[in-house]
Design an enzyme around this catalytic site. Structure first.
Site, PDB file in Angstrom:
ATOM      1  N   HIS A  64      47.915  35.919  34.312  1.00 18.93           N
ATOM      2  CA  HIS A  64      47.524  36.175  35.701  1.00 18.93           C
ATOM      3  C   HIS A  64      46.854  34.982  36.362  1.00 18.93           C
ATOM      4  O   HIS A  64      46.725  34.950  37.591  1.00 18.93           O
ATOM      5  CB  HIS A  64      46.595  37.389  35.761  1.00 18.93           C
ATOM      6  CG  HIS A  64      47.280  38.687  35.452  1.00 18.93           C
ATOM      7  ND1 HIS A  64      47.670  39.586  36.418  1.00 18.93           N
ATOM      8  CD2 HIS A  64      47.667  39.238  34.268  1.00 18.93           C
ATOM      9  CE1 HIS A  64      48.254  40.632  35.847  1.00 18.93           C
ATOM     10  NE2 HIS A  64      48.260  40.446  34.545  1.00 18.93           N
ATOM     11  N   ASP A 113      43.805  29.144  42.321  1.00 19.03           N
ATOM     12  CA  ASP A 113      43.910  30.589  42.137  1.00 19.03           C
ATOM     13  C   ASP A 113      45.323  30.920  41.669  1.00 19.03           C
ATOM     14  O   ASP A 113      46.299  30.388  42.219  1.00 19.03           O
ATOM     15  CB  ASP A 113      43.632  31.322  43.451  1.00 19.03           C
ATOM     16  CG  ASP A 113      42.888  32.627  43.241  1.00 19.03           C
ATOM     17  OD1 ASP A 113      42.994  33.194  42.144  1.00 19.03           O
ATOM     18  OD2 ASP A 113      42.196  33.073  44.181  1.00 19.03           O
TER      19      ASP A 113
END
Length: 484
Positions: A154, A368
């Site tokens: 992730h 991110d």
């Protein structure tokens, strides 16, 4: 399998324990899949030294893995969040390399693998989630070669020059290559992983394939390493934002803030990767230069508490709160506050109302994996209004090209983007938001899970696919995602 279970333990005043579903997007995506498959979810229950037997919840078998205080300190707070997290986020903070942390990480990954091996039916499909469990795929393959194993990362996967700093880099690569499919948020992340495999192991790679050679005891295998960008429950979030209660709450928020001409919003975990300080610096300079007036513009900053037992996170909170206090002290008035700072989490209903109340959404992450806040803001704006300012260093920037893309390290560039967003004509705002909403609706969280699992299912068989021709379904999935 994930570090945390999809349910949270709740104890009432009488001491009775019960379980409620966690609100995260991963749970939303996988709950119907798990229920339909009569599946089991392996993970930690969220409390140290809690020994629990497996139980059923909402049609899913819950298999708790116990973690001690020492496990949390060394495996979770230590190796996962003080070694891997900063390393994988481009060394924004200095990682700690401690052998005792690594040894605990190996032990805990083995515990997860053992628990999963025990509950998996013959030939079962196992989907391992995220960086805390990167050794599990190889451990599982050793114990249960009959299993079909997928892994999804992730967070970003760093370039080789950064990843190579990790003393246990080879073991991590070997662990991940135990999976049949290794998924990443961005094409660049999948490429970084394949390059690391070539440099460290010398295996042949040809996107999206990695050829893992066999031994006398183990046949050769073909592993898929590919991007599957994650998303949100778009329809559910839009329905929530369109409810009369949330609409009324959004109007109340604007009124409570004094009905300024422009409300800007930042929503982040309080983490050094999120670029909160850069955002505050840009806003403070605009006020100091007189290009913005506190009577006209208010910044609402939601900073959800995160890893507060870790010293670097405590220091970050002090720095952010000091900056907020200085800006409010310098530029606030009796009736107008420059920054409304909120250091706590909110339920989904309140978040949807905040998105509706905000004219400008600021996402200035330094690095991110995806950033689902950006997608939530877009999903909430069925009025086709609002402007998204988005860091180019987020996975979301690959898809949300109609946002105002910024380099958060370029403070002048961020300032210019803020002014452009505030002054943007209504027609341009609508055009950009319509484009963003189309992209988010096309690639929702169900598409993410379906495309990953379709790719994983089609690797079934000794050595994966024969030859170099993909089955039609997977070829279509790969082509469609690549075009996006």
């Amino acid at each position: 399998m994930s570090n945390r279970l999809p349910v949270d333990r709740v104890v009432d005043e009488a001491g009775n324990a019960s379980w409620k579903q966690s609100p995260g997007g991963l749970v939303t995506a996988l709950e119907p899949v798990m229920r339909a498959a009569d599946g089991a979810w392996v993970g930690w229950a969220g409390q140290a030294d809690l020994e629990l037997e497996p139980f059923d919840n909402a049609g899913i078998r819950i298999v708790p893995v116990p973690l001690s205080e020492a496990d949390l300190e060394e495996y979770y707070e230590g190796f996962s969040n003080d070694t891997l997290w900063p390393l994988y986020h481009d060394v924004i903070a200095q990682p700690g390399y401690h052998r005792v942390w690594w040894e605990r990480y190996v032990q805990v990954n083995r515990r997860f693998a053992d628990a999963t091996a025990r509950v998996s039916a013959p030939g079962a499909t196992v989907w391992v989630q995220d960086y805390q469990l990167q050794l599990v795929p190889a451990m599982l393959r050793e114990r249960r070669p009959d299993l079909l194993i997928g892994f999804f990362n992730h967070i970003p996967f760093p370039a080789y020059g950064i990843f190579s700093q990790l003393p246990w880099r080879g073991q991590i690569i070997d662990g991940l290559l135990g999976a049949d499919v290794v998924g990443f948020q961005r094409v660049a992340d999948a490429g970084n992983f394949s390059r690391a495999v070539r440099r460290l192991r010398g295996y042949t790679t040809k996107t999206p394939y990695i050829e893992v050679p066999g031994t006398d005891a183990v046949p050769a295998r073909r592993v898929i390493a590919k991007a599957f960008p994650i998303s949100i429950d778009v329809a559910g979030f839009q329905e929530l934002a369109e409810s009369p209660e949330v609409q009324a709450r959004a109007r109340q928020i604007r009124a409570d803030l004094g009905d300024p001409e422009t409300i800007m919003l930042g929503v982040d975990r309080l983490d050094y990767t999120k670029g909160i300080g850069h955002r505050l610096k840009a806003f403070g300079e605009l006020l100091a230069e007189g290009r913005l007036k506190v009577e006209d513009v208010t910044l609402v900053q939601v900073a959800t508490p995160s890893r507060e037992r870790v010293e670097s996170y405590r220091q970050l909170r002090d720095e952010i709160e000091l900056t907020v206090g200085r800006i409010n002290g310098d530029y606030g008035t009796i009736s107008h506050q420059a920054i409304s700072y909120l250091h706590h989490g909110f339920p989904r209903e309140e978040m949807a109302a905040l998105y509706l109340a905000a004219d400008v959404m600021l996402v200035t992450a330094l690095r991110d994996g995806m950033n689902l806040v950006a997608k939530e803001y877009v999903a909430a704006r069925s009025d086709e209004d609002g402007v998204l300012i988005l860091s180019e260093f987020t996975g979301a920037s690959d898809e949300l090209r109609a946002a105002l893309l910024v380099n958060p390290h370029d403070i002048d560039g961020v300032k210019d983007a803020i002014l452009r967003a505030i002054e943007m004509p209504r027609q341009e705002r609508r055009k950009r938001m319509r484009s963003l909403r189309r992209r988010v609706a096309e690639n929702d969280v169900t598409h993410w899970s379906d495309s990953f699992l379709a790719t994983l299912r089609n690797t079934r068989g000794p050595g994966g696919w024969a030859g170099s021709v993909l089955p039609d379904e997977v070829e279509w999935t790969l082509e469609r995602t690549t075009k996006r």
